[in-house]
Enzyme design. Structure first.
Site, PDB file in Angstrom:
ATOM      1  N   GLY A 187       0.807  -1.214   0.000  1.00  0.00           N
ATOM      2  CA  GLY A 187       0.000   0.000   0.000  1.00  0.00           C
ATOM      3  C   GLY A 187       0.847   1.273   0.000  1.00  0.00           C
ATOM      4  N   HIS A 188       0.174   2.403  -0.053  1.00  0.00           N
ATOM      5  CA  HIS A 188       0.871   3.688  -0.100  1.00  0.00           C
ATOM      6  C   HIS A 188       1.691   3.937   1.161  1.00  0.00           C
ATOM      7  CE1 HIS A 188      -3.318   5.539   1.033  1.00  0.00           C
ATOM      8  NE2 HIS A 188      -3.006   4.556   1.810  1.00  0.00           N
ATOM      9  N   ASN A 189       2.873   4.487   0.951  1.00  0.00           N
ATOM     10  CA  ASN A 189       3.770   4.881   2.041  1.00  0.00           C
ATOM     11  C   ASN A 189       4.323   3.705   2.843  1.00  0.00           C
ATOM     12  OD1 ASN A 189       1.792   7.396   1.653  1.00  0.00           O
ATOM     13  ND2 ASN A 189       3.771   8.121   2.385  1.00  0.00           N
ATOM     14  N   SER A 243       1.300   2.716   4.966  1.00  0.00           N
ATOM     15  CA  SER A 243       2.163   3.318   5.985  1.00  0.00           C
ATOM     16  C   SER A 243       2.817   2.326   6.919  1.00  0.00           C
ATOM     17  CB  SER A 243       1.397   4.365   6.810  1.00  0.00           C
ATOM     18  OG  SER A 243       0.956   5.395   5.958  1.00  0.00           O
TER      19      SER A 243
END
EC number: 2.3.1.191
Lengths: 357, 357, 357
Positions: B240-242, B260
């Site tokens: 996922g993002h980050n 994250s």
């Protein structure tokens, strides 16, 4: 497809069923129960599912042998799903149209490509590729060097066939599937760095296999990763290097099999199941969705759970799991009660200072 | 590859092993134990796996130090997997062949593309893309605007590199992988509608990373999603993002990591593991296949289960799980027995009408 | 995007917030808390996450209503995530640039393609395809015959839209997603061979849906597989044939739904969840990550586990699971103690030879 009309009596012969009603009735297609209309044949697989035959608007219906009260035309069969599959295939099958190799496809050197093929624009074919008769390659397909593709194969958009991989006859591979990516194999040195182990084997897909969209089948480290005749694999499945899947297996979506695991014939593996590496599943093994299997399974085993246990046992264990909080409470109460009994049995002792057993 | 012949003594030096037999023996390739033939070297990683050295048809064999009785030529090493990886790499490595940019590739404006590259037909490169030396882009690869690709990178068929993403040196990305799709980020309004949060960060992949087929790594909402040096990611993984993955990690197929989440170095995450968002895994964490992790994990933790618990505990808990139905029965019997004892201890009471405690 | 400057007072109106500080402050962009600088607006969603407002280097900040002590310029709102999504969208939105149909794209016969579109090189469009206004097709996209694509749709690299599928307005589909692959439907004959059931339905995607990278949505056997308005689907999700997803749902990565399962509106399905076939989830159902659901769920249900049980119950059951080994031990001790008590209650009996009850 359009315009094809077939006598009901012919369909009865095709599916070895029993005719009810008008043998001369002309059938023009297959539809599901709710949408079937004039000229169409539909089916009910199981009356318990609530379909009421008198609501059918189609011209004929395929029903299980158990159904005897039928007002219109029908075909009675042992297995309605099988009958409808056969009849529907007859209606939708279209003759292969050889369009040859589109000028906007890219073809390498020393390939064997029959005249009777349909190679779309934007297809890439490497060197020394061998295509069978009536192969259909959709746009975006990439076939690497030295691959061999059998007769009547259909590769949908953006499918990749890796170098040297072998695809049998009548294989269907859906969009985005990757056949022949490198296996996940590394050796770790003393510093914790992972050194890639060359993956020099291939993938072999035998006749009549179907492979779902975005599924990945890794090439073998040595030798071959192998999917045998008649096996059907759903979307987003992962098969590691040197996996061998037997004949006529069903692998539901998002299954993952680690390297060197092998199966017998006619196994059924539910969705999102994970299998460890270097294990063997015997013939006819069935694994419930979401299970995790780390050990060999005997032929005919039916298992579920993480780690997988016999399915019957899992049904009871998972029911008990939901009641674990009650069990914890009962255990606490029981301990208390037993301690009380214990004290009552040994008069005087429960009054000793500091005794809190 | 073909025709390469190397003296056994040279291979011994390469892997810092001990020579057994003929140093002048010429080796022409590596094969697995069962198929190795004349001129080939093979290996056994572990004698317990049942390989019998005297059945080896290869000309030499790599064996663990523990093996002392050897009739033919061999190399004794601490870690046979590592040795075979090094030796095999030597045999299969081929010099980079710069074919330049094929005329049927599409290249945007203001790109930096060295002469020493191999850009296949049907590749798409956007504007202001920077390619390193000896980059190989296979057919169907799409590199969006402003991406930066390091030296000696190989992108297999149909890989996508999103806008502004940065790929280090010697990175290998397998077919169909998507680097830099939007993160899954929405804000929900009072009517339950989900408003897209712009995803304006990038993905950064550091040196010596390998990424499997059809794996997806989302771009950051802000900043970067980051995979650090030496990490190896299998097929069909979702980051996922980050997300930040440390150095030298191994992520097995179908792992999913929510936004994250970050990891230290040398973590090993088994197949189909799911990790919640905004957690951190310390260095050398190991997570068993199919586990679900929702909390931070201390360095060196070894966990399993959903939710994940210490692996040793999970082994015992899952064994107990299979016996839960027995436990339920035993609990029932015990309750009954205790109730009987209780009645026996309070004479007269068990005869009271209506008493069924 | 570059150069856009908007007065803080305007942003306050956009998000229906409360202004703190200078209404004339010019804002040039959005950044996250740690990297926000001069001219940028940032946000804190929740003060408990540890952000300290006085460390903010941005020119303004979006904060929850609960925050009252603010030194600089700010917007106080009920839902900071929603406010930042709205404001950020305003800054990043760019006017559609119609580039038309690139000469290196391939377009079939009898298509409807407006002038205002952006069709990249290496796109393939079949016959009788209908494109809406301002459609953007990235390289490698394949749109099969008879597909219908709405206005303002963006299909990223290598997306496949199957024959006859219908895509609504403002739909975004990320790289590698496959819409309209065949459903996984077979009928098995008496020899264990699986006969393919023709999959003649379509996929319908309604307005404002977003679909993640490498996600697969199978076409219906008959009729349609249907994703309704406003639903957001993450990467690597699998939707089987005839699935129907209601409006405004969230499906996190790697979810798998078997055939004919349907949902109400506003459901939230966590990552790696698996759903069996032919079940229905009511409105607002929430399913925790990694769960397995085999039964219908009432509106508003919150469930977890395999098989899924009420989430509250699962929290306690899974806590108890980790303590199962203790419980097994306690049970053994309790049995022993009860047996001892039992023997003590029946004097003489415990001395009988062979008695080990």
């Amino acid at each position: 497809m359009a315009g094809k009309k077939i006598r009901l009596a012919e369909l009865v012969v095709l599916v070895q069923g029993e005719l009810v009603g008008d043998p001369e009735l002309l059938i023009s297609g297959v539809a599901d129960f709710d949408s079937a209309g004039e000229g169409e044949i539909t089916f009910v697989a199981d009356l318990k599912r609530g379909a009421r035959l008198d609501e059918c608007k189609g011209s004929a219906i395929i029903v299980p042998l158990a159904v005897t009260e039928i007002s219109g035309s029908a075909i009675r069969v042992k297995n309605p799903y099988l009958a409808v599959a056969r009849i529907h295939a007859l209606f939708v099958e279209e003759p292969f149209v050889a369009t040859g190799v589109d000028a906007r496809a890219v073809v390498g050197d020393d390939c064997h490509i029959p005249a009777e093929v349909a190679i779309s624009p934007l297809v890439f074919i490497g060197n020394r590729v061998h295509l069978g008769q009536r192969v259909t390659l959709h746009p975006g397909v990439v076939v690497y060097d030295d691959a061999v593709i059998g007769d009547d194969v259909v590769l949908y958009a953006n499918v990749t066939i890796g170098r040297g991989c072998r695809i049998g006859n009548r294989v269907i591979i859906h969009s985005g599937a990757v056949i022949g990516s490198d296996g996940f194999g590394y050796a770790t040195d003393g510093n914790g760095h992972h050194l890639k182990r060359p993956q020099v084997g291939v993938v072999q897909i035998d006749d009549d296999v179907e492979i779902g969209a975005n599924t990945c089948i890794d090439r073998a480290t040595f030798g071959r990763t192998w999917v045998k005749r008649g096996t059907k694999i759903d979307n987003l499945v992962q098969l590691g290097h040197n996996v061998v899947i037997g004949e006529d297996a069903l692998l539901v979506a998002q299954v993952g099999m680690a390297g060197s695991t092998t199966t017998g014939n006619n196994v059924v593996i539910g969705g999102q199941v994970g299998l460890g590496g270097h294990i063997h599943l015997g013939d006819r093994v069935m694994i419930a969705a979401k299970s995790g299997v780390h050990n060999n399974l005997e032929p005919g085993s039916i298992v579920a759970g993480i780690p997988a246990i016999p399915h019957k046992n899992w049904l009871r264990a998972s029911a008990a799991y939901a009641k674990l909080p009650d069990m914890v409470r009962e255990m606490r109460e029981l301990k208390k009660k037993v301690a009380e009994l214990s004290r009552a049995m040994t008069p005087g002792r429960d009054d000793s200072p500091g005794n809190d057993a």
